[in-house]
Every structure is written in C-alpha cells, then in structure tokens.
Design an enzyme around this catalytic site. Structure first.
Site, PDB file in Angstrom:
ATOM      1  N   CYS A   2       0.807  -1.159  -0.012  1.00 28.24           N
ATOM      2  CA  CYS A   2      -0.028   0.002   0.109  1.00 28.24           C
ATOM      3  C   CYS A   2       1.021   1.082  -0.032  1.00 28.24           C
ATOM      4  O   CYS A   2       2.127   1.108   0.331  1.00 28.24           O
ATOM      5  CB  CYS A   2      -0.716  -0.034   1.186  1.00 28.24           C
ATOM      6  N   ARG A  27       1.527   1.667  -6.023  1.00 29.49           N
ATOM      7  CA  ARG A  27       1.785   0.518  -4.947  1.00 29.49           C
ATOM      8  C   ARG A  27       0.429  -0.083  -4.457  1.00 29.49           C
ATOM      9  O   ARG A  27       0.695  -1.145  -3.960  1.00 29.49           O
ATOM     10  CB  ARG A  27       2.354   1.376  -3.456  1.00 29.49           C
ATOM     11  N   TRP A  74      -3.842  -1.925  -1.427  1.00 30.85           N
ATOM     12  CA  TRP A  74      -3.886  -3.146  -2.363  1.00 30.85           C
ATOM     13  C   TRP A  74      -4.214  -4.191  -1.160  1.00 30.85           C
ATOM     14  O   TRP A  74      -3.191  -4.424  -0.230  1.00 30.85           O
ATOM     15  CB  TRP A  74      -2.493  -3.338  -2.769  1.00 30.85           C
ATOM     16  N   ASN A 100       0.803  -0.113   5.860  1.00 31.85           N
ATOM     17  CA  ASN A 100       1.263  -1.067   4.703  1.00 31.85           C
ATOM     18  C   ASN A 100       1.981  -2.085   5.438  1.00 31.85           C
ATOM     19  O   ASN A 100       2.834  -1.849   5.862  1.00 31.85           O
ATOM     20  CB  ASN A 100       2.164  -0.040   3.980  1.00 31.85           C
ATOM     21  N   GLY A 101       1.585  -3.251   5.086  1.00 35.97           N
ATOM     22  CA  GLY A 101       2.399  -4.364   5.492  1.00 35.97           C
ATOM     23  C   GLY A 101       1.075  -5.467   6.006  1.00 35.97           C
ATOM     24  O   GLY A 101      -0.078  -5.248   5.735  1.00 35.97           O
ATOM     25  N   GLU A 487       9.786 -13.339 -20.369  1.00 35.81           N
ATOM     26  CA  GLU A 487       9.736 -11.856 -20.113  1.00 35.81           C
ATOM     27  C   GLU A 487       8.408 -11.333 -20.944  1.00 35.81           C
ATOM     28  O   GLU A 487       7.534 -10.757 -20.613  1.00 35.81           O
ATOM     29  CB  GLU A 487      10.922 -11.085 -20.077  1.00 35.81           C
ATOM     30  N   LYS A 491       4.660  -9.930 -19.552  1.00 36.60           N
ATOM     31  CA  LYS A 491       4.191  -8.570 -19.804  1.00 36.60           C
ATOM     32  C   LYS A 491       3.044  -8.812 -20.541  1.00 36.60           C
ATOM     33  O   LYS A 491       2.018  -7.655 -20.070  1.00 36.60           O
ATOM     34  CB  LYS A 491       5.286  -7.630 -20.863  1.00 36.60           C
ATOM     35  N   GLU A 494       0.286  -9.498 -17.918  1.00 40.23           N
ATOM     36  CA  GLU A 494      -0.156  -8.726 -16.699  1.00 40.23           C
ATOM     37  C   GLU A 494      -0.852  -7.265 -17.140  1.00 40.23           C
ATOM     38  O   GLU A 494      -1.566  -6.705 -16.471  1.00 40.23           O
ATOM     39  CB  GLU A 494       1.196  -8.256 -15.922  1.00 40.23           C
ATOM     40  N   HIS A 510       7.544 -31.111 -26.704  1.00 39.87           N
ATOM     41  CA  HIS A 510       7.062 -31.966 -25.697  1.00 39.87           C
ATOM     42  C   HIS A 510       5.527 -31.864 -24.912  1.00 39.87           C
ATOM     43  O   HIS A 510       5.424 -32.040 -23.529  1.00 39.87           O
ATOM     44  CB  HIS A 510       8.023 -32.078 -24.485  1.00 39.87           C
ATOM     45  N   LYS A 609       3.033  -2.302  -7.704  1.00 39.48           N
ATOM     46  CA  LYS A 609       4.514  -2.352  -8.183  1.00 39.48           C
ATOM     47  C   LYS A 609       5.318  -2.862  -6.980  1.00 39.48           C
ATOM     48  O   LYS A 609       6.231  -3.368  -7.695  1.00 39.48           O
ATOM     49  CB  LYS A 609       4.478  -0.934  -8.494  1.00 39.48           C
TER      50      LYS A 609
HETATM   51  O1  M6R Z   1      10.542  -4.947  -7.196  1.00 40.76           O
HETATM   52  P1  M6R Z   1      10.889  -6.329  -7.537  1.00 40.76           P
HETATM   53  O2  M6R Z   1      11.954  -6.242  -8.697  1.00 40.76           O
HETATM   54  O3  M6R Z   1      11.340  -7.100  -6.685  1.00 40.76           O
HETATM   55  O4  M6R Z   1       9.566  -6.958  -7.898  1.00 40.76           O
HETATM   56  C1  M6R Z   1       9.431  -8.439  -8.433  1.00 40.76           C
HETATM   57  C2  M6R Z   1       8.067  -8.375  -9.222  1.00 40.76           C
HETATM   58  O5  M6R Z   1       6.972  -8.183  -8.500  1.00 40.76           O
HETATM   59  C3  M6R Z   1       7.985  -7.620 -10.617  1.00 40.76           C
HETATM   60  O6  M6R Z   1       9.197  -7.790 -11.620  1.00 40.76           O
HETATM   61  C4  M6R Z   1       6.738  -7.811 -11.318  1.00 40.76           C
HETATM   62  O7  M6R Z   1       6.640  -9.236 -11.922  1.00 40.76           O
HETATM   63  C5  M6R Z   1       6.637  -6.874 -12.257  1.00 40.76           C
HETATM   64  N1  M6R Z   1       5.161  -6.403 -12.177  1.00 40.76           N
HETATM   65  C6  M6R Z   1       6.718  -7.500 -13.827  1.00 40.76           C
HETATM   66  O8  M6R Z   1       6.516  -6.527 -14.610  1.00 40.76           O
END
Ligand code: M6R
Length: 614
Positions: A2, A27, A74, A100-101, A487, A491, A494, A510, A609
């Site tokens: 958060c 966040r 969040w 936050n936590g 990756e 992308k 998400e 396979h 994030k």
């Molecule tokens: O801040 P971090 O790099 O540790 O975050 C790790 C993942 O949460 C982050 O890479 C997430 O998968 C992204 N949204 C990918 O685009």
C-alpha cells in the site's frame, strides 16, 4: 504494497496528501482514504477505487487542516471496499492509523480484544492494531507514544504505519518494520511516505526510517527517532537525488511507454562510471570489498521474483557461459521455505527493482544467517534489500512507475552483464582481447536499443492491432532468449490479461505444440547465433501446424523471413547481450495490445508495483 503519506506543518495537508497518494498509487489502487485533524476531531474520508475517486468523494466537503495522512490500498485482509479502506479509527475514535504491511498475529489479538468488548467494523489487521494501541493506552493511562511502543512489541509481521491522536493536533507518529517509510524534513513542515516521490517537490532532506524504529514529529519541536525498545537514535539525514521530472509522463500517454523509450538512457546511466570503452575497463565500485568472494565463489544463487527473476535467468547464462561459475536461479518465495543448502562459499545475488519485495528480502535474510555473501542489484536507493546486503550495485534506471517492469529489467541485465564480464576476466576465463571486445560491444547497446524503438514501433503497433483479440499467445526462445520469451509472456499477461506462456523453443514439442492451430500467435525470439538451425526447425514446426509466427530476428535473416508471417528485425550483437535488444519489441507488443484493448496499462488490475507481502 500500500502507499502511505502524511503531512504536518503550516500548509494545507489535504492537497499535499492527495498529490502524494497519486504518486504512490503504483503501490496499490483498490481503495483510498485520508484522515484530517479538524478542530479537535479526526475526520476520515475513504472510498473504494482510485485516488481520483477519493478526490471526487471529498469534493465540497470540509478539508481545512494542517495535519493529515492518506492511504492507497492493495487489499490483503478483507475485500477492497469503503469499510476496509484506510485510515482506521480506534474504538473511541481518538486514534487513527494508516498501515502498509501485514500484522500476522492479528487474529489472536482480535479475539482477545473482542472478549474485552472491542467492536470491529472492518476485516483488516490494521483495525486490530489501532484497537490494541487504544486498549493499552486505556489500561495504562499512558501517552500514545508509550502505548504505541508497547503495541509494536506485541505484534508480529510487517508494518509501516502513521498514527495521529485527536487530543494532540501537534504530533504525528510513524513506525516501520519490514515495510518502507521515509521522513521528509522541510522548513517547519514534515512529511512521511512509503517512498520519496511524494516528498521530492517540497524538500530534498530525508531520513529513511530503520527497522523497528519509531519517529515522533512535533509541529514546532522537530522530531525524535527511537527504536521500539525506546532507545533514542541519531537520525541520518540524506539528500535526495530524485528529480521531479522523473516522476512525470513527459508527454507520453503512459508511464510504461515513457519507460520503454527511456531505456537507451537508463542502460547508459547503469553503465556510467562502470564501463569505460575508451580504455576498455570495467569497475563495479559497490562490489570492490567483496569481489574476491564472487571471483572465488563455489556457486552463485540468484533470488528474485517476476521480471527480476527473468533477469536472474539471463545472469545464469552469463555467469556460467563467461565466468564458468555454477549458478542456480530461485524464486525467492520458494527458496526461503524449502530449507535450502547454503554455505559460506556461496554468493547470493538478490535482484529487485523496488528493493522491497518481501519474498526476496526474507530469502536474503535466511541466506545471510547461513553465512553466504549477499549481493544486491536494486533500483530504489535506500530501500530495504540494499540495507540487508554485504555489497551491491544500484541499477540507476530512475523511478519506474508503470507496474509492468521494462527499463528496470534492461538495467538489471546490463549490470549483471558487466559483473559477469568482470568476474570472467578476473577468473581468467576470458582473454584480454575478448574482455575488450565485450566492453566495446556493450557500449553500443544504448544506441542499438534506441534504433530498435525507433525502427520497430510502427510495425509492432500494426502487429498488435492484428492479434489483440487472440485469447492465447505462445512465446518461444532458446538459450539467452529463453528468459526473454518468459518476460515477453509475463508482460502480455499482466497488462492485457491475455493468457500467454513462455517456453524454451525446443521444449514445445513435449507438450505445448498441441495448442498450436491457426488461431495461435507464436512469438519466436530467434536472434541466436548458436543453435540457429535448431530455432529454424522450431519455427518450421509451428508453421507446419498453421501457427502464426511473429519472429524477432537479426537484421538480414532471410531464412526466418521466408517462414514467418511477421518478422521484426533488430541489430546484431554478441549473443550474450541479445536479451537487452530482443526484449524491446516484446515490451512494445504487450504495450500496444493492452492499449488496443483499452486496458489500464500503468495500473493493471490486481497488481501492485511493490509486493511487500509474502
Ligand atoms: O521490485 P521487484 O523487482 O522485486 O519486483 C518483482 C516483481 O514483483 C516484479 O518484477 C513484477 O513481476 C512486475 N510487475 C513485472 O512486470
């Protein structure tokens, strides 16, 4: 997970807090709220939805106040709704809190408090914490500060909190354990926030609140820092390097697009002062003291999550290929719970954009306890992971605001590439001339990235338009390009919510090959030098089953051009550097598909994030 922000000073708190929440919205963005100290009362406004919904909600309502705090959520405990939104009051409404936590032992405490007559309105762990503070204060007839310290000694889990008290309009309290909290020191005004972005336009002077520390801020009397055991600490005031323009879209429609376009610069910044292509040298200052540990490591363990984990996979290829050190890449969340074998000759590299990811943080704490050397590759200066490491290198990508990571990935990969080259050279695994050749080529990468963005943007946009309604995508790659395939798929998933799978190209036969038909777009990252014939065979296997191939190829690759429906050409480079180039069209593809579908690119549903919960 958060975002929290608070203000005490001479100016109006509400606009400062709201603006701060907008900066922190990356966040979490499922509900938002604000508490304002008003004429001896704490007024709370909160609502489900984004900060913009909160803004509409408070329009026309009284907001006059010079002490306030806000929260963007969040959800962890309790669905996103108005009631679960923060701030939360204590039972008598004397105290309000934002958090936050996660308070892990909240259920036991809640049961106890319920027996003692407390009534809870929300499903949150946070409300339990504020009731606990109230209970202690009432029982012991003590100050809020004393009750707060006592409560924080009773809870387990993670928190960054801000607390205010109705009877004391001149004091604000903050505390942290496991979740970040920054104090901004202005002229006769103070700020608290989850990161420095809400603070930077008011002051450059900040204190990163440490683990299990509490800050008590007095409107006219400065602030004191102490541990939750009530031991006073001397604050370390730092100057922020962050610039305001880094936090704005700068004419781009979305932060993600801006961040994709920033990569020539962010890669260059991550190399600056480290790679010198004039005298062909590499130096990684932050690792100096521990470089002997890496050079002599028995093995390297890499812990990370999401995109950072993909950067870790690229590093596995780099360190094994160039430096000949065995590497294991672990999901931080799995690593920590499977009693891993770690010893003193292991080097653990934690990769994290935010530097706050709870799983990665917990993984390095565990590895540290077992005697490993911990190296951090993080982007956010002053965040939690770099504080826990023995040494490390920051990535200098600048603030990444789009939830989908782009420039952070390439910055991580470039830093890891420099490390691998340096270690390979020091271990005598590459010759002097290879070392120089790699440095010269790495120096050309920012220009090549710029060329890719400029030359492929329009083509990728058209391809996105053709395939935006597909329900599934397959991404294939081999060797260094396998992590890029993962990756690319991540992308797309998400931000467009289209199901996508990344696969090693050869592994397709396979199983996933059964999925291929004329409706299946298959993105093949085919820039490899080694195993080139094999990747051609993989493309043929897809084409033979009528799959629709979108291939990322090296310029002038006529063979794959003759097979694939679409080819996106990128410049040639060392095979080990190819992820830095081949990922760019995949970032653009996911971006334009999401835009074409009208999705919220920068704040995709359910995501945040910075993932500070395990
Ligand atoms: O801040 P971090 O790099 O540790 O975050 C790790 C993942 O949460 C982050 O890479 C997430 O998968 C992204 N949204 C990918 O685009």
């Amino acid at each position: 997970m958060c975002g929290i922000v608070a203000y005490i000073g001479k100016n109006q708190a509400c606009p400062i807090v709201i603006k701060g929440l907008q900066r922190l919205e990356y966040r979490g963005y499922d509900s938002a709220g604000i508490a304002l100290m008003q004429e001896g009362d704490i007024t709370v406004y909160k609502t489900k939805g984004k900060v913009s919904d909160l803004q509409s909600f408070i329009e026309g309502k009284p907001t006059d106040s010079t002490l306030g705090m806000g929260h963007t959520r969040w959800a962890t405990h309790g669905v996103p709704n108005d009631v679960n939104a923060h701030p939360h009051y204590s039972g008598n409404k004397n105290i309000a809190i934002i958090h936050n936590g996660i308070i892990e032992n909240y259920a036991v405490i809640k049961e106890e408090l319920t027996k003692r007559g407390h009534v809870f309105h929300s499903d949150t762990d946070t409300e339990v914490l504020v009731h606990l503070i109230e209970e202690i204060q009432n029982n012991e007839k003590c100050s809020l500060e004393k009750a707060l310290l006592e409560a924080l000694n009773k809870v387990t889990g993670a928190y960054a909190i801000v607390v205010m008290e109705r009877n004391d309009p001149n004091t604000l309290y903050g505390a942290r354990k496991g979740s970040p909290l920054v104090l901004g020191i202005g002229t006769d005004e103070y700020f608290l926030a989850s990161d420095a972005t809400p603070i930077v336009e008011y002051t450059k002077n900040v204190v990163y609140i440490g683990e299990e520390e509490v800050v008590v801020i007095k409107r006219d009397g400065g602030f004191t820092l102490k541990t939750i055991q009530n031991v006073e600490k001397t604050p370390y005031i730092q100057e922020l390097e962050l610039k305001l323009e880094m936090l704005e879209k700068g004419g781009y429609e979305h932060f993600m697009l801006k961040e994709i376009h920033e990569q020539p610069r962010s890669i260059k910044d991550s190399m600056r002062g480290r790679l010198n292509a004039v005298d062909n040298t590499l130096k990684l200052g932050g690792l100096k003291e521990y470089e002997h540990k890496i050079i002599n490591a028995n093995r390297i363990l890499i812990v990370a999550c999401g995109t950072s984990w993909h950067a870790g996979l690229v590093a596995e290829y780099l360190f094994e290929d160039l430096a000949r050190i065995p590497v294991e890449v672990e999901y931080a969340s799995e690593f920590r719970y499977r009693n891993p074998v770690i010893n003193e000759n292991d080097v653990v590299i934690a990769i994290s954009q935010s530097g706050e990811t709870a799983d990665s943080l917990a993984a390095i704490k565990l590895a540290k306890e077992k005697g490993a050397t911990i190296i951090g590759i993080c982007n956010v200066v002053g965040s939690s992971i770099p504080r826990e490491t023995h040494a490390g290198s920051y990535t200098h990508a600048g603030p990444e605001i789009g939830v989908a990571s782009t420039k952070a990935f390439t910055a991580q990969v470039v830093v890891l590439t420099m490390m691998a080259i340096y270690v390979a050279y020091k271990r005598g695994k590459i010759t002097e001339s290879k070392y120089r050749q790699l440095i010269i080529e790495l120096d050309t990468i920012p220009d090549k990235v710029k060329h890719i963005i400029d030359s492929t943007n329009e083509q990728v946009k058209k391809i996105a338009e053709i395939y935006k309604n597909a329900h599934n995508f397959l991404y294939l790659g081999r060797g260094y390009n396998f992590p890029v395939a993962l990756e690319g798929a991540l992308k797309l998933k998400e931000i467009s919510y289209i199901h996508a799978e990344g696969y090693p190209a050869a592994e397709m036969k396979h199983g996933p090959i059964a999925l291929i038909d004329e409706n299946m777009p298959v993105v093949v990252v085919a820039t490899n030098h080694s195993a080139y014939e094999k990747i051609i065979s993989n493309v043929q296997e897809v084409v033979a089953r009528k799959g629709r191939v979108i291939a990322i190829v090296t310029k002038a690759d006529d063979i794959i051009k003759s097979l694939a429906e679409h080819v996106i050409e990128i410049p040639d480079t060392e095979e080990s550097f190819s992820p830095l180039l081949s990922v760019i069209p995949l970032q653009l593809l996911s971006y334009y598909i999401a835009v074409g579908l009208g999705k919220n690119v920068d704040q995709p549903r359910n995501l945040a994030k910075s993932v500070t919960v395990e």
